[in-house]
Write a protein that holds these residues in place. Structure first.
Motif: not given
Length: 344
Positions: A156-172, A191-203
């Motif tokens: 995953v190549e991560i960037t932002s268009k406005d402010v600093i964010h943080s991409w974090w799917p913790a279980s992956l 390694e496992k099929e399913g739906i993984y929760y993700g959250q921005c980790a930067e205010l």
């Protein structure tokens, strides 16, 4: 005083218990080799932390009990200044611990830094307050829900268009900052099929806590079908009267910001809504994709998600919003349903 403290602690613990989510959201989830490496490192760090805590607490307890005031002391206690052997020991032991942890950390960083061969690449772009996914070389995009095949490495190549964010799917995988004008990278193999929760980790603004997403891991066969259908996708003409009405209202009110493949709607400001009907959530991972949440979102996005860039539409009646909801929910790839996948 004691009673007040007990009530306070019970209230805090009750609040924590009620606020817990049933999903497993943990960097220690062994769903990827990345997390297993992090977990192995954490075990070593915690062993040393517990050891240091036990030694320091034990020494403090011994000192307090051994040399406490007993009431029959006369004059000054025996005076001594320093102990060379003890001071050398207190210097050598922490140094060795730091060296060991440094070596283990470097080993884990090297192991997790190796780029896998044959990986697919997804460009992740953060916006206030949602995520855009572009599959490199496949010519398809999706928003807020990243669909991946099980067992295949992804970069995953991560960037932002406005402010600093943080991409974090913790279980992956670990978190990675999304910085305007800068591209950072992460890689992992689900390694496992399913739906993984993700959250921005930067205010990142008023709805930082509401900037969520999902990583949906499916079989290779299902993913291949998703890619084929998405590449050739053209929005079908609505069959129901309500959806046809919604199509007209969508073109009038939404097409300037949103894109729908195969239609005149080609906006780039907001999320691409092609195959929106396949999404499990609305509002960037906040709510289930049902009319109960979708209709209020269409009418007044900033009212339900503070700071949302999508404007309110006071001119829309409940019936109008229901018609738009019917239309965008009709935008789907038939046969691709992710609701029944296990959640992590």
């Amino acid at each position: 005083m004691l009673r007040g403290s007990i009530v306070l602690w019970v209230t805090l613990l009750l609040g924590l218990a009620l606020g817990q989510d049933t999903r497993v959201v943990s960097i220690l989830d062994p769903s990827t080799a990345y997390n297993r490496e992090v977990g192995r490192l954490l075990v070593w760090v915690m062993v040393f932390a517990v050891l240091i805590f036990a030694v320091v607490t034990g020494a403090l307890t011994y000192t307090v009990l051994k040399f406490r005031k007993r009431g029959n002391e006369q004059g000054e206690p025996p005076q001594f200044h320093g102990n060379d052997r003890l001071e050398i020991l207190w210097t050598v032991i922490p140094t060795l611990i730091i060296v060991i942890i440094f070596g283990l950390t470097a080993q884990s960083m090297i192991a997790n830094a190796k780029l896998p061969a044959g990986a697919m690449t997804v460009k992740v772009t953060g916006y206030q307050f949602w995520w855009d996914y572009e599959y490199e070389g496949l010519g398809i995009r999706n928003s807020n829900e990243l669909i991946l095949p099980v067992g295949k490495p992804v970069i995953v190549e991560i960037t932002s268009k406005d402010v600093i964010h943080s991409w974090w799917p913790a279980s992956l995988v670990g978190k990675q900052d999304a910085i305007p004008g800068v591209t950072t990278r992460l890689h992992f193999t689900p390694e496992k099929e399913g739906i993984y929760y993700g959250q921005c980790a930067e205010l990142c603004g008023a709805s930082h806590a509401n900037m969520r997403f999902r990583v949906i891991v499916v079989s290779q066969e299902t993913f291949d079908r998703f890619v084929r259908e998405a590449q050739s996708y053209r929005a079908p003409e609505p069959q129901e009267a309500l959806a046809r009405q919604g199509q007209s209202l969508f073109q009038q009110n939404c097409a300037a910001c949103h894109a729908v493949k195969g239609t005149a709607a080609q906006g780039v400001i907001g999320p691409d809504l092609s195959y929106f009907g396949n999404r499990t959530t609305v509002g960037s991972g906040l709510w289930a994709n049902t009319d109960a949440y979708l209709i209020p979102w269409i009418k007044n996005s900033p009212g339900v998600k503070p700071g949302s860039k999508m404007p309110a539409f006071p001119q829309l009646s409940d019936a109008d919003a229901r018609a738009i909801a019917a239309y965008i929910k009709s935008l789907r790839i038939e046969g691709l349903d992710f609701q029944d996948l296990p959640q992590f």
